[in-house]
Design a protein around this motif. Structure first.
Motif, PDB file in Angstrom:
ATOM      1  N   GLY A  29      71.799 -49.084  59.177  1.00 21.24           N
ATOM      2  CA  GLY A  29      70.786 -48.481  60.039  1.00 21.24           C
ATOM      3  C   GLY A  29      70.260 -47.158  59.537  1.00 21.24           C
ATOM      4  O   GLY A  29      69.263 -46.656  60.050  1.00 21.24           O
ATOM      5  N   GLU A  30      70.927 -46.570  58.524  1.00 24.14           N
ATOM      6  CA  GLU A  30      70.415 -45.315  57.976  1.00 24.14           C
ATOM      7  C   GLU A  30      69.634 -45.587  56.697  1.00 24.14           C
ATOM      8  O   GLU A  30      69.653 -46.689  56.146  1.00 24.14           O
ATOM      9  CB  GLU A  30      71.547 -44.325  57.718  1.00 24.14           C
ATOM     10  CG  GLU A  30      72.486 -44.669  56.577  1.00 24.14           C
ATOM     11  CD  GLU A  30      73.606 -43.629  56.419  1.00 24.14           C
ATOM     12  OE1 GLU A  30      73.605 -42.623  57.149  1.00 24.14           O
ATOM     13  OE2 GLU A  30      74.492 -43.846  55.563  1.00 24.14           O
ATOM     14  N   GLN A 151      61.269 -46.239  62.926  1.00 28.06           N
ATOM     15  CA  GLN A 151      61.285 -46.096  64.381  1.00 28.06           C
ATOM     16  C   GLN A 151      60.043 -45.353  64.839  1.00 28.06           C
ATOM     17  O   GLN A 151      59.536 -44.484  64.126  1.00 28.06           O
ATOM     18  CB  GLN A 151      62.513 -45.301  64.869  1.00 28.06           C
ATOM     19  CG  GLN A 151      63.833 -45.986  64.651  1.00 28.06           C
ATOM     20  CD  GLN A 151      64.450 -45.626  63.312  1.00 28.06           C
ATOM     21  OE1 GLN A 151      64.837 -46.490  62.536  1.00 28.06           O
ATOM     22  NE2 GLN A 151      64.548 -44.334  63.016  1.00 28.06           N
ATOM     23  N   SER A 152      59.575 -45.675  66.039  1.00 28.47           N
ATOM     24  CA  SER A 152      58.439 -44.970  66.621  1.00 28.47           C
ATOM     25  C   SER A 152      58.840 -43.561  67.025  1.00 28.47           C
ATOM     26  O   SER A 152      60.012 -43.268  67.268  1.00 28.47           O
ATOM     27  CB  SER A 152      57.916 -45.726  67.847  1.00 28.47           C
ATOM     28  OG  SER A 152      57.418 -46.990  67.491  1.00 28.47           O
ATOM     29  N   GLY A 153      57.846 -42.688  67.123  1.00 29.73           N
ATOM     30  CA  GLY A 153      58.079 -41.322  67.571  1.00 29.73           C
ATOM     31  C   GLY A 153      57.425 -40.279  66.691  1.00 29.73           C
ATOM     32  O   GLY A 153      57.172 -39.160  67.116  1.00 29.73           O
ATOM     33  N   GLY A 154      57.180 -40.644  65.446  1.00 29.98           N
ATOM     34  CA  GLY A 154      56.471 -39.739  64.565  1.00 29.98           C
ATOM     35  C   GLY A 154      57.299 -38.577  64.081  1.00 29.98           C
ATOM     36  O   GLY A 154      58.521 -38.499  64.279  1.00 29.98           O
ATOM     37  N   LEU A 160      66.593 -40.952  67.242  1.00 29.61           N
ATOM     38  CA  LEU A 160      67.874 -41.232  66.620  1.00 29.61           C
ATOM     39  C   LEU A 160      67.830 -42.594  65.938  1.00 29.61           C
ATOM     40  O   LEU A 160      67.341 -43.578  66.504  1.00 29.61           O
ATOM     41  CB  LEU A 160      68.968 -41.213  67.694  1.00 29.61           C
ATOM     42  CG  LEU A 160      70.417 -41.063  67.233  1.00 29.61           C
ATOM     43  CD1 LEU A 160      70.632 -39.731  66.525  1.00 29.61           C
ATOM     44  CD2 LEU A 160      71.348 -41.180  68.446  1.00 29.61           C
ATOM     45  N   ALA A 161      68.329 -42.654  64.712  1.00 30.51           N
ATOM     46  CA  ALA A 161      68.296 -43.904  63.938  1.00 30.51           C
ATOM     47  C   ALA A 161      69.302 -44.908  64.494  1.00 30.51           C
ATOM     48  O   ALA A 161      70.253 -44.537  65.196  1.00 30.51           O
ATOM     49  CB  ALA A 161      68.606 -43.607  62.474  1.00 30.51           C
ATOM     50  N   ALA A 255      67.693 -37.393  63.139  1.00 33.62           N
ATOM     51  CA  ALA A 255      67.635 -38.857  63.185  1.00 33.62           C
ATOM     52  C   ALA A 255      68.880 -39.508  62.595  1.00 33.62           C
ATOM     53  O   ALA A 255      69.327 -40.542  63.091  1.00 33.62           O
ATOM     54  CB  ALA A 255      66.387 -39.346  62.454  1.00 33.62           C
ATOM     55  N   TYR A 256      69.458 -38.895  61.546  1.00 33.34           N
ATOM     56  CA  TYR A 256      70.553 -39.552  60.819  1.00 33.34           C
ATOM     57  C   TYR A 256      71.867 -38.778  60.866  1.00 33.34           C
ATOM     58  O   TYR A 256      72.865 -39.239  60.307  1.00 33.34           O
ATOM     59  CB  TYR A 256      70.131 -39.784  59.361  1.00 33.34           C
ATOM     60  CG  TYR A 256      68.927 -40.677  59.264  1.00 33.34           C
ATOM     61  CD1 TYR A 256      69.029 -42.041  59.509  1.00 33.34           C
ATOM     62  CD2 TYR A 256      67.671 -40.159  58.962  1.00 33.34           C
ATOM     63  CE1 TYR A 256      67.926 -42.869  59.450  1.00 33.34           C
ATOM     64  CE2 TYR A 256      66.559 -40.979  58.907  1.00 33.34           C
ATOM     65  CZ  TYR A 256      66.685 -42.331  59.154  1.00 33.34           C
ATOM     66  OH  TYR A 256      65.587 -43.152  59.107  1.00 33.34           O
TER      67      TYR A 256
END
Length: 984
Positions: A29-30, A151-154, A160-161, A255-256
């Motif tokens: 996922g990362e 992922q959405s959000g920009g 969060l990933a 995020a990661y």
């Protein structure tokens, strides 16, 4: 180093990848970049000069973190997710049978790409795009959102990933982002992640790569919400691995849950840097210092402070808490300070900083070096206007920091083009609250235009109220954080200006001093802006440097022309077979000039006036001044910026497939008569290279015209026989010999014609070098001079010619019409018809590749020209038609031609499917009858023409012949087949 947080836990399975043979633990996922950063790896791709680059922007815009993943080249580590057993390399494959370039996407199926027709297409899933999607979908529109990120959000929300999980959002920013994504989906919008947008050819023709396949979207309305990227802040060493943007550092951390380093310096302008510093400190990272270029806020700014508090008390409260946390952690926040150098061998080791004066100049005598393994830079943003500019939306220059282009819009995001809206920081910089409010208004406006009822008028009223409040806050914040102007004069010559093409400040300064004082001229002379980032991280800097050096204000229409694709895109996704046609497709010949200068000039006199400052004009000026003649060259734009400057640089000797047989102009006779000129011209190019003392990158590598059928081979045998009668060396070779000469070509090819005299040249180097040599020999050049009238001067004035231009009058004894595609227009000024037509063509260039082919490659039955440049990029063309946009006086590429050209290229060189297209561009070619027009004009003593198809190859020889005819009345090559009177 991984960061811990009491509310966040690791949720991805523990897996393992390898990087350059080293085993690296990772979390499912990362991204590859997150896994490498967690393991302390900073160096990714290799540069041409042997250096290394690392993670820089962290959002897929800079293309510095490129790696090879399972044989697929140029994968952005910041966006590519890890997988069990993944093999990651810092070097690309060798391109051999044992180590080939793996196809980047599946082979396209069918005869055309899939098309989809939503009511509204939104480009970008940041605050603006999500708000627009939610508002339009809520009113009943079918909405599709394309987003490049996993992922959405920009760039603002940074969700969060999937490698981690939080039972509830850990802060207000995460919470707001999740709510906006959920609202858009709940309203019915479809969000497509990991979609790379090639670009937009029209508001209802948007092209993207979705799940590895070309998809054409034909929406009824388009909203561009492409966001912004962090602006460059160049200094010595800013390309070292370990130097990255604040956004990249924050993406790793938020995020990661990975630290950008163990000892970090954060520098720039604005509160985002304080937020990152706090997040790193809370995760256990040592933040050595925060360097803020603005002065410390003072009581004198009480009005701005009060406005900010009143408009957004929560955000101002966050800022105060950041400062308090950093003080408690012992992190120094140094106001009016900036980075002057990043130091280290293979990666960052020290950050050198200094206090800044009120004028922005660093006080170098007071500089300090801090040990650090990561430096995060956040100096503000630049809007991503590439797609809006490619469409032709109106733009203006915003003179803030480095300066940038902003899309002109109404309050609801409506642009100058009907059906196109643009919102968010990709239009102009205003922050997430402004972006979200304008996105809502754009979604409502688009839905209303589509005929959907406004089911919630209150939403629009709230958005307008929010917009006014957010704009007030943003203006106040900029006032509080007003930084001194960037001091490019303080950047040393050895510092890199263009990261992709490794162009230094010193190189650019030298070119400006030499008179190459436009962005277009700098691009052609240095390759600035030609790399994978397509000028994002150098164009604004170079534009400001030009303004400061020349005193000429920047202008929106003088920025680098927008090119598609908007970002490098897999070549294999766009390969669809198209019908063939004969020769060139003719078009109108518009005036494309955008002169830099238009003020009055003194009247001029010259023995010989050359009209046209392209490659033919340059060669004429060289030969005539070499003979001691007084020469003036006038060009209505800038020298070498039209047909010559956009040339691909093929040196042809054999006939092109459409110059022989049934497809040939005028039965092929004129083209055949030209065959004797090719070898002579290439020899003259070699002489010019020696005389100028400049490497033209001229290589006589031989040319291959390949065939994939017995009929194709029969065609080549007949063509080769004709060419040999005109003195062209060639041989017909079989499949085995073809594979020996060019092993990377398709094994489906059955043979080829080999012409050993053919080759390639760099037209960006050669034309300018000849121009400069002619100047040294005494030639004068005037740019921005458009010839509007030519008349015979009376005998009492000494005869010759009177020439009218808007800037001056010119008296000349003789005139040479070297206007290229515009030669017909110049000829009409003296009452003659020069039967020259323009043919807008397009070319494609890939990213640098391992050595795949040495020869110039063409096809017996298809339009194709293919060669590999010194830089490694494959240049693909072959007279595929471009499109003229009359509204912008601009040639642009055609999607159909892109698809057809790439199909033929992949058919001939299969490993093209393993490369990305970096850019495609349109140029103006010349179409006559297959032969040049040179020499004097009967009845017009002293007026000559020099214009040719296949102009780059033949420029020296037609210039030499014209010069001989003008000077001596004769030439050692019979000019009869090339005189104008053959058309009578």
């Amino acid at each position: 180093m991984r960061l811990d947080h009491p509310s966040v836990r690791r949720d991805g399975a523990s897996i393992e990848i390898t990087y350059d043979g080293e085993r690296i633990p990772a979390l499912a996922g990362e991204t590859v970049a997150a896994a490498l950063a967690a393991h302390g790896v900073a160096a990714y791709r290799h540069t041409r000069d042997g250096g290394r680059r690392g993670l820089y922007c962290g959002m897929g815009a800079c293309f510095e973190c490129l790696v090879t993943v399972d044989g697929k080249v140029s994968q952005r580590a910041c966006l590519t997710k890890v997988a069990e057993g993944q093999v990651v390399r810092s070097q690309p494959p060798a391109g051999t049978t044992a180590d080939p370039l793996a196809p980047l996407v599946p082979t396209p199926q069918g005869v055309a790409p899939e098309e989809r027709t939503p009511d509204l297409l939104v480009l970008g899933a940041g605050p603006a795009g999500l708000a627009a999607a939610e508002a339009a979908a809520r009113r009943g529109a079918e909405v599709v959102v394309l987003d490049e990120r996993p992922q959405s959000g920009g760039q603002y929300f940074k969700p969060l990933a999937p490698s981690h999980r939080a039972d509830r959002p850990t802060d207000r920013q995460f919470r707001a982002g999740r709510a906006l994504v959920d609202a858009a989906r709940l309203a019915g919008a479809t969000i497509v992640q990991e979609a790379t947008v090639w670009g937009a050819h029209a508001h209802d023709e948007v092209v993207a790569v979705v799940a590895g396949r070309e998809t054409v979207y034909r929406p009824r309305r388009l909203v561009i919400a492409s966001g912004a990227y962090e602006r460059p802040a160049p200094f010595a060493g800013w390309t070292l691995p370990g130097v990255m943007t604040t956004g990249a550092g924050q993406t790793l951390a938020r995020a990661y849950r990975v630290a950008p380093g163990r000892r970090v310096v954060i520098a720039g302008n604005g509160p985002l840097n304080l937020q990152l510093a706090c997040e790193l400190v809370e995760g256990g990272v040592t933040v050595a210092a925060v360097l803020e270029s603005a002065p410390r806020p003072s009581p004198a700014q009480w009005r701005a402070l009060w406005t900010a508090v009143r408009s957004a008390p929560g955000l101002i409260g966050d800022g105060a808490r950041y400062l308090l946390r950093l003080r408690r952690a012992g992190v120094p926040v140094l106001w009016s300070h900036g980075v002057v150098a990043a130091e280290g061998a293979e990666r960052l080791a020290h950050v050198r900083y200094a206090p800044l004066g009120a004028d922005g100049a660093p006080r170098l005598a007071e500089s300090v070096a801090l040990p650090a393994d990561a430096l995060c830079l956040g100096y503000g943003f630049i809007p991503s206007t590439e797609i809006a500019r490619a469409l032709g939306c109106a733009h203006r220059l915003v003179d803030r920091h480095l300066g940038y282009l902003a899309t002109e819009t109404a309050e609801d995001g409506a642009t100058s083009l009907p059906g196109v809206f643009a919102v968010g920081d990709g239009v102009d910089l205003g922050g997430s609250k402004v972006a979200q409010a304008r996105g809502t208004l754009a979604g409502i406006a688009a839905a209303t235009q589509l005929g959907f009822a406004d089911s919630d008028p209150e939403q629009g009223r709230r958005a307008r109220t929010d917009l006014r409040r957010a704009e007030g806050f943003q203006a106040a914040l900029w006032s509080i954080y007003r930084a001194p102007p960037p001091r490019l004069d303080a950047v040393p010559d050895e510092a890199m200006l263009c990261r992709c093409e490794e162009v230094t400040f010193g190189q650019v300064r030298a070119e400006i001093a030499a008179g190459h004082d436009s962005l277009a001229a700098l691009k052609r002379n240095t390759r600035l802006g030609m790399g994978r980032c397509q000028g994002r991280y150098c164009a604004a800097t170079a534009a400001l440097l030009l303004e400061q050096a020349t005193g000429r204000p920047r202008a929106a229409d003088q920025y680098l022309a927008p090119r598609l694709p908007a970002k490098p895109t897999p070549a294999g996704a766009f390969a669809f077979e198209k019908p063939e046609w004969g020769g060139h497709q003719r078009a109108i010949t518009p005036n494309l000039a955008r002169p830099l200068e238009d003020g009055p000039l003194p009247d001029q006199e010259a023995e010989i006036l050359i009209v046209g400052g392209g490659v033919v004009g340059a060669c004429l000026a060289y030969y005539l001044t070499q003979a001691g003649r007084d020469v003036l060259v006038v060009e209505r734009g800038d020298t070498n910026l039209q047909a010559s400057g956009a040339n691909a640089g093929s040196l042809h000797v054999q006939l092109l497939s459409f110059d022989f047989g049934a497809k040939a102009e005028a039965g092929g006779g004129p083209a055949a008569a030209t065959l004797a000129l090719g070898p002579r011209s290439i020899a003259l190019w070699r002489d010019l290279e020696r005389a100028c003392g400049v490497d033209f990158e001229l290589a006589v590598t031989g040319g291959l015209m390949v065939a994939d059928s017995p009929a194709g081979m029969d065609f080549l045998r007949a063509k080769a026989a004709l060419e040999r009668r005109y003195g062209v060396e060639n041989a017909i070779i079989d499949a085995a010999e073809l594979r020996r000469l060019a092993p990377a070509l398709s094994h489906k090819l059955v043979g080829a014609e080999y012409a050993p005299q053919e080759g390639k040249i760099n037209p960006l180097r050669a034309t300018y070098a000849v121009l400069e040599q002619a100047r040294r020999q005494g030639a004068r050049f005037l740019r921005g001079v458009n010839v509007t009238g030519i008349a015979v001067a009376p005998a009492v004035e000494g005869g010759g010619w009177r020439v009218e231009t808007p800037r001056c009058r010119i008296r000349a004894k003789r005139i040479i019409n070297a206007s290229g595609p515009w030669a017909r227009e110049t000829g009409r000024l003296v009452g003659i018809d020069v039967p020259v037509h323009s043919a807008p063509l397009q070319m494609i260039v890939t990213e640098p590749a391992p050595k795949l082919v040495s020869q110039l490659v063409a096809h017996a039955d298809r339009h194709l020209s293919l060669k590999q440049a010194v830089t490694g990029g494959l240049i693909i063309g072959g007279a595929w038609t471009a499109v003229f946009d009359p509204a912008r006086r601009f040639n642009t590429v055609s999607r159909s031609s892109i698809e057809g050209n790439l199909w033929v290229a992949r058919h001939v060189l299969p490993q093209i499917a393993g490369l990305h297209v970096v850019r495609a561009w349109a140029a103006m070619n010349i179409n006559i009858d297959g032969a040049p027009i040179i020499g004097p004009v009967p009845g017009l003593p002293g007026f000559f023409n020099t214009v040719t198809s296949n102009g780059y190859t033949l420029a020296p020889v037609v210039a030499r012949m014209t010069a001989d005819l003008l000077l001596d009345g004769r030439t050692d090559i019979d000019p009869t087949p090339f005189l104008l009177d053959r058309f009578r």
